[in-house]
Design a protein around this motif. Sequence first.
Motif, PDB file in Angstrom:
ATOM      1  N   LEU A 224       0.829  -1.209   0.000  1.00 37.67           N
ATOM      2  CA  LEU A 224       0.000   0.000   0.000  1.00 37.67           C
ATOM      3  C   LEU A 224       0.867   1.265   0.000  1.00 37.67           C
ATOM      4  N   VAL A 225       1.828   1.286   0.910  1.00 40.69           N
ATOM      5  CA  VAL A 225       2.616   2.507   1.118  1.00 40.69           C
ATOM      6  C   VAL A 225       3.638   2.705  -0.005  1.00 40.69           C
ATOM      7  N   ASN A 226       4.351   1.624  -0.364  1.00 45.01           N
ATOM      8  CA  ASN A 226       5.457   1.784  -1.310  1.00 45.01           C
ATOM      9  C   ASN A 226       5.012   1.797  -2.758  1.00 45.01           C
ATOM     10  N   GLU A 227       3.969   1.034  -3.083  1.00 43.51           N
ATOM     11  CA  GLU A 227       3.647   0.870  -4.499  1.00 43.51           C
ATOM     12  C   GLU A 227       2.398   1.609  -4.940  1.00 43.51           C
ATOM     13  N   GLN A 228       1.499   1.881  -4.009  1.00 48.74           N
ATOM     14  CA  GLN A 228       0.255   2.542  -4.409  1.00 48.74           C
ATOM     15  C   GLN A 228       0.337   4.047  -4.241  1.00 48.74           C
ATOM     16  N   MET A 229       1.429   4.539  -3.727  1.00 46.84           N
ATOM     17  CA  MET A 229       1.515   5.970  -3.495  1.00 46.84           C
ATOM     18  C   MET A 229       2.614   6.576  -4.332  1.00 46.84           C
ATOM     19  N   LEU A 235      -6.951  10.106  -0.298  1.00 42.29           N
ATOM     20  CA  LEU A 235      -7.156   9.011   0.638  1.00 42.29           C
ATOM     21  C   LEU A 235      -8.102   7.948   0.078  1.00 42.29           C
ATOM     22  N   VAL A 236      -9.175   8.386  -0.566  1.00 36.45           N
ATOM     23  CA  VAL A 236     -10.151   7.432  -1.108  1.00 36.45           C
ATOM     24  C   VAL A 236      -9.498   6.527  -2.150  1.00 36.45           C
ATOM     25  N   GLN A 237      -8.593   7.115  -2.920  1.00 32.36           N
ATOM     26  CA  GLN A 237      -7.924   6.318  -3.949  1.00 32.36           C
ATOM     27  C   GLN A 237      -7.045   5.249  -3.310  1.00 32.36           C
ATOM     28  N   LEU A 238      -6.320   5.653  -2.268  1.00 39.14           N
ATOM     29  CA  LEU A 238      -5.460   4.692  -1.570  1.00 39.14           C
ATOM     30  C   LEU A 238      -6.296   3.600  -0.923  1.00 39.14           C
TER      31      LEU A 238
END
Length: 429
Positions: A224-229, A235-238
Motif C-alpha cells: 500500500l505505502v510503497n507501491e500505491q503511493m 485518501l479514497v484512492q489509496l
Amino acid sequence: MDTLRRCEVVFAAISILHARRFPDQHRGMSQAHGHDVISASMQNGELNVADLAAPRSYAQASRGFLGPYLASERLLGLVTSGGELVAPGQHVDERALELAFEGLLKLAKMDSVPLDLLEGRQDLCLCGQYASERSWLRTVMFPAQRPGDAATINRRSETALMLYRLIEMYEPENVSIELSRKIIADPRTYTDDQLEKMAIVPAWRGVVLRRWYTWAWRDLWRWLVNEQMTGAVPLVQLQGALSEQLPDQKFSSFRDDLPSGIDGNRLIDAEYQMRIGAMDPGPRNLAWLMIGASRVGQLSEHVAPYFESPERERRNYELTPSWLKDFMDQRNDHLVRDVAFELTGILLARSQRVAMSKSSFVNGRWRVPTRLTLRDGYAFRESNEGGGPVSLRWDQLTQVMSGLGMVRRVSGDAGTSTDRWVLTRNGQK
Ligand SMILES: [Zn+2]
C-alpha cells in the motif's frame, strides 16, 4: 578494553586468512566482525594491530564488538556483568579457555604481526574447525536437559535438536523458509520418531503459522505505502487500491474459492499453493490473511497458544486472526471489494493511531514517527516501508551449530548450483 579490541582484531585477521585459503570450510558462515576494514589493511604481509585496534578504526564502539555478544554470554553463564565490569560466569572453564586461546594475548600485544604467524593459528578461527574448546562449548550451549533447568535453556536445546533432525531429513538450502513448510505440511514430521517426542515442535508450528499471518499484514501494508503511493494520493484512492484488484464477487464465494489452511486436523501450507503465488501482490496478501484466519479454532491445544492468545492479546485484538475471522464472518453477504475497502480503511486509521501514540516533542517540534501522513484527505509517503517476515532466528541457530561442528554447508550436486545444509559426520551426539 584496548586488549579486548586488539584480541578481536587478531581473531578477525586469523579468520579472514583461514577463509581465504579454505572457503569451503566457511560456507554459510558470517564474516568476522570488522571484516572489511581489517581485510583491506592486510596488504604487505603484516597485520597492523595497533592501528586497527585504535578507537574508531575496525569498530566504532570502544568495547569493540563485545556489545552484540554480551547478552548471549550472560545467558549462557559464561560471564556476569554489571555496568562496565565483566567477570567470569558460573559455566566458565577457565583452564579450557586458557588452552583454547593460548598465545592469543601474546599476538594481541604485538603492534604488528606477520601474516604467516597468523596463518598457523587456524585453531583460533571462527569456523571452529580446529578449536579445542568446541566440545566444551557444545555442552554449554546445548546441555543435556535436566528437570528444573531454566525454560530458555530447554527451549534452545530442543529447538537445536529439532533443527538438527530436520536438517538431517531434508538437507535444506534455506533453513527458515523450507523447514517452516515442512513442519507444517509434511506428514513425515508428524510421524518421525525423534520429532514426535519434542514438545517444542507443535509450539514452533504455531509460531510459524503466526509468522505467515503477520508477514501478510506487513507485506500488504508495504504494498500500500510503497507501491500505491506516487506523490500525494487522495485518501479514497489509496483506500480503494486493493479493491480495484479484486473480482466483482460476493465475499462468501471469494472465500469459498480459497484453499483452506487446515483439513480436519491436518495442517496445509495453502499459502504456498501455485494459484495463490500467481496472484497479484495485494490480493495475494489478502488471501494469505484469510487462509491464516481460516485456522482459528481448528488448531490443536499444543499449537493454538503459539498461533494466538486471545488472553494475552485482549488489549491489542484488532487485526489478530480471531478478529479477522469475526470480521469476515459478519461480511459474507458483502462484495469482496467493499470488504477490502473497509479493511484498508481500518489499516490506515490504525497506522495513524499507532504513530500518534509514539509521537513526542523533539527539539520543540511535535514529531510523529510515521512513514505515511494523512492530511486533508490526502496521503503522503515520508519513506518506504520494510515489510517482510519476522525472524524465527533458526538461521542464526544453524550458524551456531555450524560453528560447533554439528552441521555444515556444502555445495550442491553437479547440475544444481545451490548450497545445502547437512549434518557433519561427527555431528551425531
Ligand atoms: Zn576457519
